[in-house]
Design a protein around this motif. Structure first.
Motif, mmCIF file in Angstrom:
data_model
loop_
_atom_site.group_PDB
_atom_site.id
_atom_site.type_symbol
_atom_site.label_atom_id
_atom_site.label_comp_id
_atom_site.label_asym_id
_atom_site.label_seq_id
_atom_site.Cartn_x
_atom_site.Cartn_y
_atom_site.Cartn_z
ATOM 1 N N ASP A 111 -8.487 9.319 -2.901
ATOM 2 C CA ASP A 111 -9.238 7.970 -3.349
ATOM 3 C C ASP A 111 -8.302 7.443 -4.543
ATOM 4 O O ASP A 111 -8.787 7.217 -5.188
ATOM 5 C CB ASP A 111 -10.566 8.514 -4.150
ATOM 6 N N GLN A 112 -6.931 7.350 -3.706
ATOM 7 C CA GLN A 112 -5.793 6.685 -4.171
ATOM 8 C C GLN A 112 -5.918 5.671 -3.332
ATOM 9 O O GLN A 112 -6.276 5.092 -2.768
ATOM 10 C CB GLN A 112 -4.335 7.308 -4.003
ATOM 11 N N PRO A 113 -5.808 4.556 -4.411
ATOM 12 C CA PRO A 113 -5.268 2.839 -4.089
ATOM 13 C C PRO A 113 -3.921 2.742 -3.312
ATOM 14 O O PRO A 113 -3.991 1.381 -2.325
ATOM 15 C CB PRO A 113 -5.433 2.568 -5.507
ATOM 16 N N VAL A 114 -3.087 4.075 -3.317
ATOM 17 C CA VAL A 114 -1.471 3.206 -2.676
ATOM 18 C C VAL A 114 -1.029 4.781 -2.232
ATOM 19 O O VAL A 114 -1.748 6.124 -2.686
ATOM 20 C CB VAL A 114 -0.670 2.840 -3.739
ATOM 21 N N VAL A 115 0.041 4.974 -1.117
ATOM 22 C CA VAL A 115 0.462 6.583 -0.914
ATOM 23 C C VAL A 115 1.499 6.303 -1.689
ATOM 24 O O VAL A 115 2.514 5.627 -1.685
ATOM 25 C CB VAL A 115 1.044 5.833 0.293
ATOM 26 N N ASP A 116 1.613 6.868 -2.243
ATOM 27 C CA ASP A 116 3.018 8.080 -2.847
ATOM 28 C C ASP A 116 3.505 9.251 -1.796
ATOM 29 O O ASP A 116 3.372 9.673 -1.157
ATOM 30 C CB ASP A 116 2.276 7.935 -4.083
ATOM 31 N N VAL A 117 4.944 9.304 -3.056
ATOM 32 C CA VAL A 117 5.715 10.246 -2.121
ATOM 33 C C VAL A 117 4.534 11.836 -1.942
ATOM 34 O O VAL A 117 4.795 12.461 -1.168
ATOM 35 C CB VAL A 117 6.639 10.497 -2.813
ATOM 36 N N PRO A 118 3.756 12.268 -2.785
ATOM 37 C CA PRO A 118 3.237 13.649 -2.627
ATOM 38 C C PRO A 118 1.832 13.733 -1.365
ATOM 39 O O PRO A 118 2.109 14.298 -0.630
ATOM 40 C CB PRO A 118 2.401 13.828 -4.058
ATOM 41 N N THR A 119 1.286 11.997 -1.771
ATOM 42 C CA THR A 119 0.584 12.289 -0.464
ATOM 43 C C THR A 119 0.889 11.750 1.125
ATOM 44 O O THR A 119 1.293 12.179 1.979
ATOM 45 C CB THR A 119 -0.205 10.729 -0.918
ATOM 46 N N VAL A 120 2.531 10.892 1.632
ATOM 47 C CA VAL A 120 3.617 11.368 2.247
ATOM 48 C C VAL A 120 3.342 12.879 3.044
ATOM 49 O O VAL A 120 3.520 12.912 4.244
ATOM 50 C CB VAL A 120 4.450 10.922 2.513
ATOM 51 N N ARG A 121 4.003 13.927 1.618
ATOM 52 C CA ARG A 121 4.225 14.738 1.945
ATOM 53 C C ARG A 121 2.912 15.619 2.347
ATOM 54 O O ARG A 121 3.667 16.788 3.250
ATOM 55 C CB ARG A 121 4.876 15.913 0.756
ATOM 56 N N LEU A 159 0.862 -0.538 0.142
ATOM 57 C CA LEU A 159 0.361 0.398 -0.176
ATOM 58 C C LEU A 159 0.904 1.086 0.681
ATOM 59 O O LEU A 159 0.387 2.328 0.406
ATOM 60 C CB LEU A 159 -0.612 0.218 1.192
ATOM 61 N N PHE A 160 2.228 1.438 -0.202
ATOM 62 C CA PHE A 160 3.005 2.119 -0.015
ATOM 63 C C PHE A 160 3.582 2.175 -1.377
ATOM 64 O O PHE A 160 4.989 0.864 -1.187
ATOM 65 C CB PHE A 160 4.372 2.330 1.705
ATOM 66 N N ASP A 161 4.033 3.061 -2.135
ATOM 67 C CA ASP A 161 5.496 2.833 -2.991
ATOM 68 C C ASP A 161 6.479 2.899 -2.117
ATOM 69 O O ASP A 161 6.875 2.998 -1.329
ATOM 70 C CB ASP A 161 4.918 4.365 -4.017
ATOM 71 N N GLU A 162 7.293 2.379 -3.030
ATOM 72 C CA GLU A 162 9.169 2.066 -2.757
ATOM 73 C C GLU A 162 9.104 3.009 -2.632
ATOM 74 O O GLU A 162 10.577 3.411 -1.668
ATOM 75 C CB GLU A 162 9.698 1.553 -3.505
ATOM 76 N N ASP A 163 9.170 3.816 -2.937
ATOM 77 C CA ASP A 163 9.715 6.068 -2.864
ATOM 78 C C ASP A 163 9.371 6.447 -2.303
ATOM 79 O O ASP A 163 10.039 7.220 -2.198
ATOM 80 C CB ASP A 163 9.704 6.647 -4.501
ATOM 81 N N THR A 164 8.871 5.903 -1.652
ATOM 82 C CA THR A 164 8.435 6.538 -0.379
ATOM 83 C C THR A 164 8.837 6.143 0.846
ATOM 84 O O THR A 164 9.313 7.190 1.788
ATOM 85 C CB THR A 164 6.729 6.445 0.194
ATOM 86 N N LEU A 165 9.188 4.877 0.920
ATOM 87 C CA LEU A 165 10.212 4.162 2.472
ATOM 88 C C LEU A 165 11.478 4.924 2.636
ATOM 89 O O LEU A 165 11.678 5.615 3.744
ATOM 90 C CB LEU A 165 10.632 2.846 1.419
#
Length: 437
Positions: free
Chosen positions: A248-258, A213-219
């Motif tokens: 309404d996003q299926p996974v967490v990406d970098v902009p979401t973490v920001r 559920l988290f993109d790899e580049d968010t880690l």
């Protein structure tokens, strides 16, 4: 909430300590093994420290959940108390109503209870969380309680857990006698970035996630802002999932973490704590390398499988990869045995294993090793010997004298252009700890 959106069964990043979500990192698994050793060995305290949110309480709850029914537990979490209040709280945990008792009566009641439990075959364990808040006077009471004993054994097992300030307090000159009772200190450090990624995947899997559920580049971004502290990881990941759900996003990406970081108003971990991130897991907790004092060779049916050098401290043997020596066998427990070593020698201790530790055909709980002793665990044998450093190479004799050659003394080189001096065949001594096959 976001459970239905992400097809989860329960919240993966709750802050409450839930043993089902404990991620067995190497550092947490080792701390748990040391806590388990207190059940069988009563000759000292175990002290577990860690930063706020490092997972101490979750570790304790997991440890308590797995205890046998013959262990009577008192768990004290409110530690800003006087010596009298501490003793009253302890007796209340054991089912007494002690709040009108004077100190002499409190101590007499507690001593009688401990001896009675020992006589009935029960083990008594005291766990004090947030122990850094205990005053010197209360810690002195704890030391005195640890001295209650029969003719054979001490009857109270003690685990102190707290923030790093606990170590500072224990090191004070006023607590020298207490410090001498400490059998082991262990510090729960933060997770590395690799461990943090596994931690996130583990909690999502326990919560029922069918995929990442988290993109790899968010880690890397999550790690920079949490420093590998489990509680901070939970907070940021939970807020990120909420933000992804709102968008309404299926996974967490970098902009979401920001976006989540903006809501939390966090700075990077290093900037706000002045603490360096851990680039990799350190195998040893000692600040300086220690010279080896022993050698341990793992064999099976006479075939040598592994070899390890033993340094002062603890060396754990078990079935899983988080041990110092892994013995991958169904007859070996997860944390089966440990060697406790000083410059004077090593002692082998059974860590409550299922199949036991044997020397010379006899099952032992604790035994001081002599060179040549063969420890049998399951179908494997461990041969112990003292370590002898290889002798320093003798200085080349040619550097110690001067010889004057005349033309008559000169001899030409061999046809291949090389002299007759052979290469040094020596090698460096084996110094790494071999992992299990």
């Amino acid at each position: 909430m976001y459970l239905e959106h992400f097809k989860l069964k329960e919240l993966p990043f709750r802050l409450s300590p839930d043993p089902a979500f404990l991620y067995p990192s190497q550092i947490h698994s080792r701390a748990k093994a040391y806590m388990e050793s207190t059940i069988w060995f009563t000759d000292g305290f175990v002290v577990i420290t860690g930063e706020i949110g490092a997972g101490k309480t979750t570790l304790i709850e997991t440890f308590l959940k797995e205890l046998d029914q013959d262990v009577v537990v008192a768990q004290i979490n409110q530690t800003q108390v006087s010596p009298i209040e501490f003793l009253q709280t302890l007796l209340a945990q054991f089912g007494f109503s002690p709040f009108r008792m004077r100190k002499a009566e409190l101590l007499a009641t507690l001593n009688s209870f401990l001896i009675e439990q020992y006589a009935n075959g029960r083990k008594v364990l005291l766990i004090v969380d947030e122990a850094q808040n205990l005053t010197h006077k209360v810690l002195e009471e704890v030391r005195l309680l640890s001295g209650v004993e029969t003719t054979k054994d001490k009857v109270l097992r003690i685990i102190l857990a707290g923030q790093p300030e606990l170590n500072t307090k224990l090191d004070s000159p006023e607590l020298t006698q207490l410090r001498q009772r400490v059998r082991l200190r262990f510090h729960l450090s933060a997770l590395t970035e690799i461990e943090m990624a596994a931690y996130i995947r583990h909690r999502l899997a326990v919560a029922g996630a069918n995929g990442p559920l988290f993109d790899e580049d968010t880690l890397p971004l999550i790690y920079r802002y949490t420093g590998g502290i489990p509680r901070l990881i939970n907070t940021l990941c939970d807020t990120s999932l909420l933000a992804a759900f709102a968008q309404d996003q299926p996974v967490v990406d970098v902009p979401t973490v920001r976006d989540a970081l903006e809501e939390l108003q966090w700075q990077e971990y290093q900037a706000r704590t002045h603490t360096n991130l851990i680039p990799a897991r350190l195998e040893e907790t000692a600040p300086h390398p220690r010279p080896p004092i022993g050698r341990l060779v793992l064999t099976h049916k006479g075939v040598e499988l592994e070899e390890a050098l033993i340094t002062p401290g603890r060396f754990i043997i078990g079935r899983t990869s988080d041990n110092d020596m892994q013995v991958d066998s169904k007859f070996v427990s997860r944390h089966h045995a440990q060697l406790v070593s000083t410059p004077d020698g090593s002692v082998v201790e059974d860590l409550n294993s299922t199949n036991g530790v044997f020397l010379n055909g006899k099952r032992v709980r604790r035994h001081r090793l002599a060179p040549g002793d063969v420890i049998k665990i399951g179908i494997h044998e461990l041969v112990y010997s003292r370590y002898e450093a290889p002798p320093a190479p003798a200085e080349d004799a040619r550097t110690l004298q001067t010889t004057v050659l005349t033309d008559a003394d000169y001899e030409p080189e061999d046809d291949d252009g090389h002299d007759d001096e052979g290469e040094d065949g020596g090698g460096e001594p084996y110094s790494s700890i071999a992992r299990g096959s």
